[in-house]
Motif scaffolding. Structure first.
Motif, mmCIF file in Angstrom:
data_model
loop_
_atom_site.group_PDB
_atom_site.id
_atom_site.type_symbol
_atom_site.label_atom_id
_atom_site.label_comp_id
_atom_site.label_asym_id
_atom_site.label_seq_id
_atom_site.Cartn_x
_atom_site.Cartn_y
_atom_site.Cartn_z
ATOM 1 N N LEU A 131 0.804 -1.226 0.000
ATOM 2 C CA LEU A 131 0.000 0.000 0.000
ATOM 3 C C LEU A 131 0.836 1.273 0.000
ATOM 4 C CD1 LEU A 131 -1.455 -2.149 2.354
ATOM 5 C CD2 LEU A 131 -3.261 -0.543 1.830
ATOM 6 N N TRP A 132 0.218 2.347 -0.517
ATOM 7 C CA TRP A 132 0.800 3.683 -0.413
ATOM 8 C C TRP A 132 -0.302 4.731 -0.454
ATOM 9 C CZ3 TRP A 132 0.082 1.377 -5.068
ATOM 10 C CH2 TRP A 132 -0.299 2.163 -6.154
ATOM 11 N N GLU A 133 0.051 5.949 -0.034
ATOM 12 C CA GLU A 133 -0.888 7.066 -0.011
ATOM 13 C C GLU A 133 -0.359 8.194 -0.890
ATOM 14 O OE1 GLU A 133 -3.187 9.848 3.329
ATOM 15 O OE2 GLU A 133 -1.154 9.134 3.743
ATOM 16 N N ASP A 134 -1.250 8.868 -1.633
ATOM 17 C CA ASP A 134 -0.903 10.083 -2.350
ATOM 18 C C ASP A 134 -2.067 11.067 -2.255
ATOM 19 O OD1 ASP A 134 -2.821 9.277 -4.245
ATOM 20 O OD2 ASP A 134 -1.329 8.564 -5.682
ATOM 21 N N ASP A 135 -2.016 12.149 -3.010
ATOM 22 C CA ASP A 135 -3.064 13.166 -2.917
ATOM 23 C C ASP A 135 -4.423 12.650 -3.364
ATOM 24 O OD1 ASP A 135 -1.220 14.959 -1.986
ATOM 25 O OD2 ASP A 135 -0.830 15.886 -3.942
ATOM 26 N N GLY A 136 -4.452 11.563 -4.123
ATOM 27 C CA GLY A 136 -5.717 11.004 -4.603
ATOM 28 C C GLY A 136 -6.343 9.973 -3.688
ATOM 29 N N GLY A 137 -5.656 9.624 -2.600
ATOM 30 C CA GLY A 137 -6.196 8.629 -1.675
ATOM 31 C C GLY A 137 -5.165 7.582 -1.313
ATOM 32 N N VAL A 138 -5.655 6.383 -1.037
ATOM 33 C CA VAL A 138 -4.803 5.248 -0.685
ATOM 34 C C VAL A 138 -4.958 4.198 -1.782
ATOM 35 C CG1 VAL A 138 -4.163 3.617 1.112
ATOM 36 C CG2 VAL A 138 -5.309 5.738 1.728
ATOM 37 N N HIS A 139 -3.865 3.509 -2.074
ATOM 38 C CA HIS A 139 -3.855 2.556 -3.183
ATOM 39 C C HIS A 139 -3.109 1.297 -2.754
ATOM 40 C CE1 HIS A 139 -4.834 6.238 -5.391
ATOM 41 N NE2 HIS A 139 -3.795 6.770 -4.770
ATOM 42 N N MET A 140 -3.354 0.217 -3.469
ATOM 43 C CA MET A 140 -2.604 -1.007 -3.231
ATOM 44 C C MET A 140 -2.322 -1.714 -4.547
ATOM 45 S SD MET A 140 -5.393 -3.785 -1.758
ATOM 46 C CE MET A 140 -5.703 -2.943 -0.206
ATOM 47 N N LEU A 141 -1.169 -2.365 -4.618
ATOM 48 C CA LEU A 141 -0.872 -3.320 -5.668
ATOM 49 C C LEU A 141 -1.003 -4.710 -5.071
ATOM 50 C CD1 LEU A 141 2.186 -1.884 -7.642
ATOM 51 C CD2 LEU A 141 -0.261 -1.443 -7.950
ATOM 52 N N LEU A 142 -1.451 -5.654 -5.910
ATOM 53 C CA LEU A 142 -1.788 -6.987 -5.426
ATOM 54 C C LEU A 142 -1.178 -8.076 -6.302
ATOM 55 C CD1 LEU A 142 -5.202 -5.557 -5.267
ATOM 56 C CD2 LEU A 142 -4.630 -6.976 -3.311
ATOM 57 N N ASP A 164 -8.119 0.987 -5.216
ATOM 58 C CA ASP A 164 -7.991 2.348 -4.711
ATOM 59 C C ASP A 164 -9.066 2.643 -3.672
ATOM 60 O OD1 ASP A 164 -5.966 3.066 -6.813
ATOM 61 O OD2 ASP A 164 -7.692 2.731 -8.123
ATOM 62 N N SER A 165 -8.732 3.553 -2.744
ATOM 63 C CA SER A 165 -9.665 3.984 -1.708
ATOM 64 C C SER A 165 -9.603 5.501 -1.576
ATOM 65 C CB SER A 165 -9.316 3.337 -0.368
ATOM 66 O OG SER A 165 -10.073 3.895 0.689
ATOM 67 N N THR A 166 -10.764 6.134 -1.441
ATOM 68 C CA THR A 166 -10.823 7.584 -1.215
ATOM 69 C C THR A 166 -11.301 7.930 0.196
ATOM 70 O OG1 THR A 166 -13.047 7.664 -2.177
ATOM 71 C CG2 THR A 166 -11.191 8.100 -3.655
ATOM 72 N N ASP A 167 -11.446 6.924 1.059
ATOM 73 C CA ASP A 167 -11.894 7.180 2.427
ATOM 74 C C ASP A 167 -10.941 6.564 3.455
ATOM 75 O OD1 ASP A 167 -12.491 4.518 2.056
ATOM 76 O OD2 ASP A 167 -14.657 4.739 2.317
ATOM 77 N N ALA A 168 -9.636 6.725 3.178
ATOM 78 C CA ALA A 168 -8.584 6.306 4.126
ATOM 79 C C ALA A 168 -8.580 4.805 4.378
ATOM 80 C CB ALA A 168 -8.705 7.066 5.444
ATOM 81 N N TRP A 222 -13.011 0.088 -0.812
ATOM 82 C CA TRP A 222 -12.078 -0.010 -1.932
ATOM 83 C C TRP A 222 -12.822 -0.315 -3.231
ATOM 84 C CZ3 TRP A 222 -6.753 0.612 -1.350
ATOM 85 C CH2 TRP A 222 -6.303 0.715 -0.035
ATOM 86 N N THR A 223 -12.194 0.084 -4.337
ATOM 87 C CA THR A 223 -12.677 -0.342 -5.644
ATOM 88 C C THR A 223 -12.422 -1.832 -5.816
ATOM 89 O OG1 THR A 223 -10.551 0.023 -6.747
ATOM 90 C CG2 THR A 223 -12.068 1.911 -6.615
ATOM 91 N N ASP A 224 -13.078 -2.420 -6.808
ATOM 92 C CA ASP A 224 -12.694 -3.766 -7.210
ATOM 93 C C ASP A 224 -11.253 -3.745 -7.720
ATOM 94 O OD1 ASP A 224 -15.218 -4.801 -6.653
ATOM 95 O OD2 ASP A 224 -15.957 -4.360 -8.676
#
Length: 332
Positions: free
Chosen positions: A198-209, A220-224, A228-230
């Motif tokens: 996981l990492w955080e940037d100005d657009g939210g939180v993201h993960m690679l899987l 991706d997540s926009t609520d901390a 999450w998106t699919d």
């Protein structure tokens, strides 16, 4: 290269400290999933790795240690225990003296039977708000990921929404692949996404899987991290083996993985990639290219340096330091 105390080892975690020391932990024994597999730990001081010490040994197999340092300097070591991956329990040990001594283990989420809470393999992600996110996953039929969330520096945890590949189907009991990789046989049953980084940037939180579908997936997540998106695929190949990424102070992402587009494909080469957005990736270098297993990397960025470990032929843990120049390019 230091000779390790077991004939097999895998799944390292790395943690550089402010005083210049570097910590590393991994699991080792006779074979993945066997009851004699324990968690080992070593400290690098003034450029020399100390003799590994056995931190965890029990009546069941141990897996996937993850090191984390709290704001007060205390160290946490998370790990999984259990013969069956689907029924893992997560335990944590603490150290107040930079790894010289460790507490007795306690279960992270008491009574959990979902297959393991907290970090499944990769390091924790601390958000700007102080919230901790642990990349987690379960292997009950279709593999799914989630973020385990703590707002009190790891004392208590709650789960995010599940992350999956929409429309993926799986016939229970179907054996999906054959491979000469020395993993537990139960790992070959299942499809989906696991082991987020996981990492955080100005657009939210993201993960690679990691995925069974031939490519690295992202969510991706926009609520901390609560929802999450699919999971959706990137163009970056993945061989259904572990990956890990780190973020520099300017937001640049560095990823270590096996760029091989085959489910249970070979675990070589192991390579370093760079990205500014986590979508498009450019390969910087290969650490290993020969026919063998080089896998399950861990990477941390501290200042101008990348600290990287990975499994070396299941016989040892490789350690690499990569120096970055002011423009974020590799200087050594």
């Amino acid at each position: 290269m230091q000779v390790l105390p077991t004939q097999f080892c895998h799944a390292s975690t790395v943690l550089p400290l402010d005083n210049g020391d570097v910590l590393c932990a991994w699991f080792g024994g006779t074979h993945e999933g066997k009851a004699d597999v324990g968690i080992y730990f070593s400290k690098r001081m003034q450029g020399v790795w100390r003799e590994p010490m056995l931190l965890v040994a029990g009546s069941e197999a141990n897996w996937n240690p993850v090191l984390y340092q709290k704001e007060n300097g205390k160290l946490l070591l998370f790990y999984k225990e259990g013969e069956r991956i689907a029924a893992w329990k997560t335990y944590v040990k603490e150290s107040s003296d930079l790894g010289e001594t460790w507490s007795e283990a306690r279960e992270l989420v008491l009574g959990d039977e979902s297959g393991g809470r907290g970090p499944v393999r990769n390091k924790l992600c601390k958000l700007k708000t102080g919230r901790l996110l642990a990349g987690a996953s379960t292997e009950h039929g279709i593999w799914q990921a989630f973020a385990d969330i703590s707002d009190d520096d790891g004392a208590t945890w709650h789960k995010s929404s599940d992350i999956c590949i929409q429309g993926l189907t799986y016939a229970a009991g179907e054996k999906t692949a054959e491979s000469n990789i020395a993993v537990s046989l139960q790992s070959f049953y299942g499809r989906g996404v696991i082991q987020p980084s996981l990492w955080e940037d100005d657009g939210g939180v993201h993960m690679l899987l990691r995925s069974s579908e031939g490519f690295v997936y992202r969510a991706d997540s926009t609520d901390a991290g609560e929802t999450w998106t699919d999971a959706y695929p990137l163009c970056l190949p993945n061989n259904n083996s572990g990956l890990d990424l780190a973020q520099s102070s300017d937001g640049t992402l560095f990823l270590v993985c096996n760029p091989v587009a085959a489910n249970w494909g070979v675990r070589s080469p192991i390579s370093l990639f760079k990205s500014t957005d986590g979508l498009a990736w450019t390969k910087l270098l290969d650490f290993e290219t020969e026919p063998s297993e080089f896998s399950y990397p861990a990477i941390v960025c501290r200042g101008s340096k990348l600290y990287i470990t990975y499994t070396y032929r299941r016989e040892n843990i490789a350690y690499v330091e990569v120096e970055l120049d002011e423009g974020g390019k590799i200087s050594s």
